[in-house]
Design an enzyme around this catalytic site. Structure first.
Site, PDB file in Angstrom:
ATOM      1  N   HIS A  82     -42.456 -10.141  40.593  1.00  0.00           N
ATOM      2  CA  HIS A  82     -42.409  -9.638  39.175  1.00  0.00           C
ATOM      3  C   HIS A  82     -43.456 -10.637  38.624  1.00  0.00           C
ATOM      4  CE1 HIS A  82     -41.218  -8.442  35.256  1.00  0.00           C
ATOM      5  NE2 HIS A  82     -40.391  -7.587  36.069  1.00  0.00           N
ATOM      6  N   GLY A  83     -44.445  -9.638  37.983  1.00  0.00           N
ATOM      7  CA  GLY A  83     -45.685 -10.122  37.153  1.00  0.00           C
ATOM      8  C   GLY A  83     -46.731 -10.704  38.174  1.00  0.00           C
ATOM      9  N   THR A 130     -39.337  -3.543  31.448  1.00  0.00           N
ATOM     10  CA  THR A 130     -39.296  -3.757  32.796  1.00  0.00           C
ATOM     11  C   THR A 130     -38.170  -4.941  33.013  1.00  0.00           C
ATOM     12  OG1 THR A 130     -40.486  -4.517  34.936  1.00  0.00           O
ATOM     13  CG2 THR A 130     -41.002  -5.443  32.694  1.00  0.00           C
ATOM     14  N   THR A 131     -37.657  -5.258  34.223  1.00  0.00           N
ATOM     15  CA  THR A 131     -36.589  -6.183  34.589  1.00  0.00           C
ATOM     16  C   THR A 131     -36.875  -7.541  33.768  1.00  0.00           C
ATOM     17  OG1 THR A 131     -36.534  -4.864  36.609  1.00  0.00           O
ATOM     18  CG2 THR A 131     -35.168  -7.041  36.120  1.00  0.00           C
ATOM     19  N   GLU A 174     -34.535  -0.942  44.759  1.00  0.00           N
ATOM     20  CA  GLU A 174     -33.949  -2.034  43.726  1.00  0.00           C
ATOM     21  C   GLU A 174     -32.935  -1.234  42.622  1.00  0.00           C
ATOM     22  OE1 GLU A 174     -36.966  -3.342  40.904  1.00  0.00           O
ATOM     23  OE2 GLU A 174     -37.863  -4.048  42.381  1.00  0.00           O
ATOM     24  N   ARG A 200     -45.012  13.759  31.808  1.00  0.00           N
ATOM     25  CA  ARG A 200     -45.096  14.917  31.616  1.00  0.00           C
ATOM     26  C   ARG A 200     -43.848  15.884  32.158  1.00  0.00           C
ATOM     27  NH1 ARG A 200     -50.286  17.111  30.127  1.00  0.00           N
ATOM     28  NH2 ARG A 200     -50.987  15.783  28.665  1.00  0.00           N
ATOM     29  N   ARG A 255     -35.749   6.739  34.497  1.00  0.00           N
ATOM     30  CA  ARG A 255     -36.988   6.782  33.656  1.00  0.00           C
ATOM     31  C   ARG A 255     -38.058   7.077  34.447  1.00  0.00           C
ATOM     32  NH1 ARG A 255     -37.711   0.927  31.143  1.00  0.00           N
ATOM     33  NH2 ARG A 255     -35.658   1.358  30.304  1.00  0.00           N
ATOM     34  N   HIS A 256     -38.039   6.569  35.698  1.00  0.00           N
ATOM     35  CA  HIS A 256     -39.273   6.803  36.252  1.00  0.00           C
ATOM     36  C   HIS A 256     -38.882   7.562  37.715  1.00  0.00           C
ATOM     37  CE1 HIS A 256     -38.269   2.670  37.557  1.00  0.00           C
ATOM     38  NE2 HIS A 256     -38.950   2.228  36.410  1.00  0.00           N
ATOM     39  N   ASN A 284     -44.428  -1.829  45.123  1.00  0.00           N
ATOM     40  CA  ASN A 284     -43.429  -1.108  44.183  1.00  0.00           C
ATOM     41  C   ASN A 284     -44.253   0.079  43.494  1.00  0.00           C
ATOM     42  OD1 ASN A 284     -42.404  -0.496  41.566  1.00  0.00           O
ATOM     43  ND2 ASN A 284     -40.969  -2.004  41.906  1.00  0.00           N
ATOM     44  N   ASP A 316     -43.016   2.368  41.018  1.00  0.00           N
ATOM     45  CA  ASP A 316     -42.361   2.836  40.102  1.00  0.00           C
ATOM     46  C   ASP A 316     -43.317   3.646  39.120  1.00  0.00           C
ATOM     47  OD1 ASP A 316     -39.827   2.083  41.162  1.00  0.00           O
ATOM     48  OD2 ASP A 316     -39.671   0.378  39.641  1.00  0.00           O
ATOM     49  N   HIS A 317     -44.559   2.847  39.020  1.00  0.00           N
ATOM     50  CA  HIS A 317     -45.612   3.429  37.973  1.00  0.00           C
ATOM     51  C   HIS A 317     -46.216   4.850  38.322  1.00  0.00           C
ATOM     52  CE1 HIS A 317     -45.133  -0.020  35.421  1.00  0.00           C
ATOM     53  NE2 HIS A 317     -46.174  -0.573  35.580  1.00  0.00           N
ATOM     54  N   ARG A 341     -33.546   3.596  38.309  1.00  0.00           N
ATOM     55  CA  ARG A 341     -32.765   3.053  37.070  1.00  0.00           C
ATOM     56  C   ARG A 341     -31.890   4.002  36.514  1.00  0.00           C
ATOM     57  NH1 ARG A 341     -35.936  -1.254  34.255  1.00  0.00           N
ATOM     58  NH2 ARG A 341     -34.309  -1.067  32.769  1.00  0.00           N
ATOM     59  N   GLY A 398     -46.070  -4.477  41.891  1.00  0.00           N
ATOM     60  CA  GLY A 398     -46.289  -3.135  41.455  1.00  0.00           C
ATOM     61  C   GLY A 398     -47.321  -2.982  40.572  1.00  0.00           C
ATOM     62  N   HIS A 399     -47.190  -3.370  39.168  1.00  0.00           N
ATOM     63  CA  HIS A 399     -47.933  -2.989  38.293  1.00  0.00           C
ATOM     64  C   HIS A 399     -49.484  -3.423  38.432  1.00  0.00           C
ATOM     65  CE1 HIS A 399     -48.819  -2.365  33.990  1.00  0.00           C
ATOM     66  NE2 HIS A 399     -49.764  -3.301  33.995  1.00  0.00           N
ATOM     67  N   GLU A 447     -34.491 -12.707  45.905  1.00  0.00           N
ATOM     68  CA  GLU A 447     -35.913 -12.429  45.550  1.00  0.00           C
ATOM     69  C   GLU A 447     -36.309 -13.429  44.252  1.00  0.00           C
ATOM     70  OE1 GLU A 447     -37.334  -8.632  45.170  1.00  0.00           O
ATOM     71  OE2 GLU A 447     -38.822  -9.134  43.665  1.00  0.00           O
ATOM     72  N   HIS A 496     -37.423   1.447  41.968  1.00  0.00           N
ATOM     73  CA  HIS A 496     -36.370   1.012  41.248  1.00  0.00           C
ATOM     74  C   HIS A 496     -35.643   2.400  40.807  1.00  0.00           C
ATOM     75  CE1 HIS A 496     -34.643  -1.737  37.951  1.00  0.00           C
ATOM     76  NE2 HIS A 496     -33.781  -0.820  38.166  1.00  0.00           N
TER      77      HIS A 496
END
Ligand code: PXP
Length: 249
Positions: free
Chosen positions: A190-191, A100-101, A70, A18, A49-50, A7, A9-10, A45, A212-213, A151, A43
């Site tokens: 997730h996580g 986050t979700t 997603e 910026r 936002r990203h 993922n 997204d980050h 959204r 992802g993260h 998932e 994702h």
């Protein structure tokens, strides 16, 4: 052995901080693939936002592994998916205020609406996965929508302390077994981190982990390609933790 969906997204989060053009998630998707990613997840959204629409359009053209989009189960997102045609859509719950979700989709309470959306997306050749908690009634409802994949939400396992974690891992094992007995294919995510991924990667029947993260965080130190390579190695050859070993079928 589970495959790895990365993922990204980050990457877009940093760009949007910026509102500029770098870093571009499209080029980082290629680095993730070079590191061994079996799929790229983004994702889109509702508040953008990203990830932006432009990112999804370009990723559709550049991703050579599999593109997993997603999204919330809304008419706007469905139209975008039908136009861009990712390889897979993962339907997730979405709240404006969340970081986050949070938690899985409540499929049981909106089964009919989801069934219609799943049918339209799958009719267009897009695989559909539903992001849900490892919960019996939810998994039964997922199967009733006609979706091919679920998932499993691993966030509760990831956040549990060491005493509760074996119980949460057992729930994921049972959820995987139950989902498969309903004919569903199983992904999870997730996580998950470099520290907690191995017991989940060792669960028989989970086909893909979406992460992802932790990978993007690790990439700050070693680069995205290497960060993906390290995660892939853990998933491909998970250590059987003595604490969890007996739980994993
Ligand atoms: N799976 C789903 C459905 C998600 O919403 C997310 C977060 O966007 C992930 C997996 C990846 O979670 P993390 O960034 O914590 O690895």
């Amino acid at each position: 052995m589970a495959s790895l969906g990365v993922n990204i997204d980050h990457i877009a989060n940093v760009r949007q901080a910026r509102r500029t053009v770098e870093p571009d998630p499209v080029s980082y998707a290629l680095l993730a693939e070079l590191g061994g990613a079996d799929g790229i997840t983004v994702h889109l959204r509702e508040d953008r936002r990203h990830i932006q629409d432009r990112d999804v359009e370009l990723l559709r053209q550049t991703v050579r592994s599999r593109l997993n989009l997603e999204m919330a189960a809304t008419a706007e997102m469905e139209a975008i998916a039908l136009r861009i045609r990712p390889d897979m859509v993962t339907l997730v719950p979405e709240k404006r205020q969340e970081v986050t979700t949070e938690g899985g989709l409540d499929v049981a309470s909106q089964r009919q609406a989801l069934q219609a959306m799943v049918s339209r997306l799958q009719g267009a050749g897009i695989g559909v996965s539903l992001f849900v908690d490892a919960d019996g009634p939810q998994l039964e409802a997922c199967a009733a929508t006609g979706a091919r994949w679920v998932e499993l939400h691993t966030g509760t396992y990831a956040e549990a302390d060491w005493q509760a974690q074996p119980r949460e891992l057992a729930r994921l094992c049972e959820g995987t077994f139950l989902a498969r007995s309903h004919g569903l294919r199983v992904n999870a995510g997730h996580g998950l981190t470099y520290q907690n991924v191995e017991p989940v990667a060792a669960i028989e029947g989970i086909e893909e982990l979406n992460i992802g993260h932790t990978i993007v965080a690790r990439a700050l130190a070693v680069g995205l390609q290497q960060a993906v390579r390290e995660m892939k190695a853990l998933i491909q050859n998970p250590r059987r933790d003595p604490l969890f070993g007996d739980l994993i079928p």
